[in-house]
Design an enzyme around this catalytic site. Structure first.
Site: not given
Ligand code: ASP
Length: 315
Positions: A179, A207-210, A230-232
């Site tokens: 990202t 799915r939608v992330g952070d 990171g892990h959204g």
């Molecule tokens: N944070 C992003 C998401 O979860 C992924 C990433 O940071 O690469 O969509």
């Protein structure tokens, strides 16, 4: 002579957290990453140096990173389970608390510019899916066909992960979150933050992330600007970006202490890996991460001497 201290206008960006290659092995693309991050940081900084807004600087930097196939944003985004590039982006103006975001877009070439259009030219904050793409097209933003976003490397990552699904010998998914994000402080003392991503490899069901969730992966106010990677799911649950701002505003923590606390003492113990870049209203920076690495670059100006100092570090 003015007694107002000069603003240390600054642009700080990240190109994702994680590791790109096993420790101790050669990394042939390292120079390309360095060059691209440095060019994007310089381009955003040039906007600030010319008196432009932090919002414009963040958008300028992130457009360049979106157009690079190296990062998981725009061109080079990871693929969803269905084999599609579905992108998320957000932009926030710390001076006004105006924010714009898009999620699951597939045809707008630069999702960060679509986020800016939502911020400036709509009555809304977050648009999703085909509606968001339609809005971007109606605003006159450039569109691109699926081939523009597709890279062979990302396609092979999807095939490998799907082939391994359900297999006990499944290789771990790539420990990399590519990202992109940027935070900036302009000469007027205003902060802005933006984030753009293809999300998580093999994501399903829309799915939608952070990243496009204001307060989770992206946030800016008068105190700080934050962009996460990171892990959204963990970043959403912990409202990471807003939590950093709140610790600073309500508890008086420095940007470094607040960002460290949220990433290392809240999100990491809960099992969430990732990092943030954060910038306060005086130009102080922090970039804590619980992953093996975080790609970042910054350019800051010494307002007293007028010289620009460029630092570029890839960890
Ligand atoms: N944070 C992003 C998401 O979860 C992924 C990433 O940071 O690469 O969509």
């Amino acid at each position: 002579m003015s007694s107002v201290p000069p603003v240390n206008f600054t642009l700080l960006l990240h190109g994702g957290s994680g590791r790109l290659h096993p420790a101790g092995t050669p990394f042939p693309q390292e120079a390309d990453y360095q060059r691209t991050l440095a060019a994007a940081a310089q381009a955003g900084f040039a906007v600030l140096a010319g008196g432009g807004s932090s919002l414009a600087a963040v958008e300028t930097s992130l457009r360049l990173l979106e157009d690079s196939p190296l990062f998981n944003a725009g061109r080079g985004s990871v693929f969803s389970h269905a084999g599609l590039n579905e992108m998320d982006a957000a932009l926030m103006d710390g001076a006004t608390l105006q924010a714009g975001a898009v999620a699951g877009v597939r045809t707008v070439r630069n999702p960060i510019s679509a986020a800016r259009a939502v911020l400036e030219r709509s009555a809304h904050v977050l648009l999703t899916g085909p509606g968001a793409d339609q809005f971007a097209a109606e605003m006159g933003l450039e569109t691109a066909p699926p081939e523009w976003f597709r890279t062979e490397e990302r396609w092979q990552q999807l095939l490998a992960l799907q082939a391994a699904e359900g297999s006990p010998a499944a290789p771990a998914p790539p420990a990399k979150y590519g990202t992109v994000g940027a935070v900036a402080l302009d000469q007027a003392g205003h902060l802005a933050a933006g984030t753009s991503t293809g999300g998580m490899l093999n994501k399903r069901y829309g799915r939608v992330g952070d990243s496009p969730i204001i307060g989770a992966g992206t946030y800016a106010n008068h105190v700080c600007a934050v962009s996460g990677t990171g892990h959204g799911e963990f970043f959403i649950r912990h409202a990471v970006a807003h939590d950093i701002a709140a610790l600073m505003e309500y508890r008086g923590l420095s940007v470094a202490a607040a960002a460290h606390r949220v990433i290392h003492e809240k999100v990491a113990p809960a099992g969430g890996r990732g990092g943030v870049i954060a910038l306060d209203a005086r130009g102080h920076m922090a970039m804590p991460h619980s992953t093996e690495g975080l790609f970042w670059a910054y350019v800051s100006a010494d307002g007293q001497t007028g010289t620009n100092v460029c630092h570029m570090i890839v960890e």
